[in-house]
Design an enzyme around this catalytic site. Structure first.
Site, mmCIF file in Angstrom:
data_model
loop_
_atom_site.group_PDB
_atom_site.id
_atom_site.type_symbol
_atom_site.label_atom_id
_atom_site.label_comp_id
_atom_site.label_asym_id
_atom_site.label_seq_id
_atom_site.Cartn_x
_atom_site.Cartn_y
_atom_site.Cartn_z
ATOM 1 N N HIS A 44 0.019 -12.551 1.620
ATOM 2 C CA HIS A 44 -0.928 -11.782 0.810
ATOM 3 C C HIS A 44 -0.633 -12.036 -0.794
ATOM 4 O O HIS A 44 0.606 -11.979 -1.441
ATOM 5 C CB HIS A 44 -0.114 -10.196 0.898
ATOM 6 C CG HIS A 44 -0.972 -9.077 0.563
ATOM 7 N ND1 HIS A 44 -0.359 -7.618 0.264
ATOM 8 C CD2 HIS A 44 -2.255 -9.035 0.121
ATOM 9 C CE1 HIS A 44 -1.531 -7.004 -0.102
ATOM 10 N NE2 HIS A 44 -2.696 -7.708 -0.204
ATOM 11 N N TYR A 80 0.821 -1.131 0.075
ATOM 12 C CA TYR A 80 -0.020 -0.027 -0.066
ATOM 13 C C TYR A 80 0.825 1.187 0.031
ATOM 14 O O TYR A 80 1.360 1.683 0.974
ATOM 15 C CB TYR A 80 -0.863 0.097 1.316
ATOM 16 C CG TYR A 80 -1.962 -1.095 1.322
ATOM 17 C CD1 TYR A 80 -2.207 -2.030 0.354
ATOM 18 C CD2 TYR A 80 -2.238 -1.439 2.550
ATOM 19 C CE1 TYR A 80 -3.159 -3.206 0.332
ATOM 20 C CE2 TYR A 80 -3.408 -2.747 2.441
ATOM 21 C CZ TYR A 80 -3.433 -3.457 1.634
ATOM 22 O OH TYR A 80 -4.349 -4.515 1.515
#
Length: 339
Positions: free
Chosen positions: A145, A60
């Protein structure tokens, strides 16, 4: 300041989550820039409203989300909040910065490149870097992830590495975070993970997590955190041009969302409130994770979280065929109650 929101344990671990959790992609400049002040105000507003769980990732904003969330939480009692981050992408600095990272969805300078790495060394390096950016000496939850194209390595190498880190006390709970249900179901079957972050796969429009993953999670004592509950925007504000899974919504999905909105508005309840509450009807869902960019968005999320939703609304959704008869729904007679 409001009292903390209701919390729920995560699997058999000692970690926990607020039933409404703060998604940190937006404060990592997802799609558009968010100022330092705006990001800090969003975290401050979440804390004031009682949110105590914050999710982030190296992906992010090339670490920007982790740095901002860590800075905003600095000085708050560590035992009073939980932080989740992720492994699988190691950030490698580039020798010369040219351009931005918008090709990967983030409005930040392209100071690093992402390198897929689910090896034990990659997991430890990624987590060490995350701890440095966050300013913490441990994290509560670490998710593997997006291992879509690295399934075997994630299962055979990343997961055992996280087990060792859990034994060292650097991590309290282990999970997998994905935009699909099939690979997480395999993790639930074959490992001792504590939690699944399931994005966009248990929503009013896409309840496919119920096919295998959620029943399996219930059987194995694994918690689920539901993310992507608006399917990237369509369930927040259905209209022509709205996105579904980050692409223009197909006509049939838009029609379905508009039908959902029509029924909800008949009861004076915004569709986004119903969409955010829906996953909490399943006993394995511990929390809903909502991406939040500003104090205003936090205030709205909290308002919808506390909004009573009549049982008759859920019954109408069932009668219309928009929610299947065998899909569990929340108790609509009251808003989410706190301890």
């Amino acid at each position: 300041m409001n009292a903390p929101l209701r919390s729920a344990p995560l699997g058999r671990s000692t970690a926990w989550t607020s039933t409404l959790a703060f998604g940190g992609a937006a404060v990592g400049n997802l799609f558009t820039e968010t100022s330092e002040e705006q990001a800090a105000a969003a975290v401050d507003a979440a804390w004031e409203a009682g949110i105590r769980s914050f999710d982030t990732a190296p992906h992010y904003g090339l670490g920007l989300s982790e740095r901002r969330i860590g800075a905003a939480l600095h000085g708050r009692p560590r035992s009073e909040y939980t932080v989740s981050t992720k492994v699988g992408r190691v950030l490698e600095p580039v020798p010369v910065v040219t351009g931005d990272d918008l090709a990967n969805g983030f409005a930040v300078p392209a100071t690093h490149r992402r390198v897929w790495d689910f090896s034990p060394d990659g997991v430890r390096r990624s987590l060490d870097d995350s701890l440095s950016r966050l300013g913490l000496d441990y994290v509560d939850i670490v998710y593997v992830h997006d291992p879509d194209d690295h399934e075997e390595q994630a299962l055979r190498e990343a997961y055992p590495a996280l087990e060792r880190l859990r034994g060292e006390g650097v991590v309290k709970a282990i999970g997998v975070g994905m935009n699909q249900a099939a690979v997480p179901a395999r993790f639930v079957r074959e490992t001792d993970i504590d939690v699944v972050l399931l994005a966009g796969c248990y929503t009013l429009l896409e309840p496919c997590g119920l096919d295998e993953l959620l029943p399996l999670a219930a059987q194995r004592g694994v918690s689920v955190v539901a993310g992507g509950v608006f399917n990237s925007g369509l369930l927040a504000r259905p209209r022509p041009g709205a996105t579904y899974s980050y692409r223009p919504a197909p006509p049939q999905m838009l029609e379905r969302a508009l039908h959902l909105q029509q029924i909800c508005e008949g009861y004076g309840v915004p569709l986004r409130a119903v969409a955010a509450r829906f996953p909490l009807g399943h006993p394995s869902v511990a929390a809903v994770l909502i991406g939040l960019r500003s104090a205003r968005e936090v205030d709205d999320a909290i308002e919808q979280y506390h909004r009573p939703i009549p049982d008759a609304l859920w019954q109408d959704l069932r009668a219309s065929g928009l929610v299947a008869a065998d899909v569990p729904v929340p108790d609509g007679r009251r808003a989410v109650r706190e301890h």
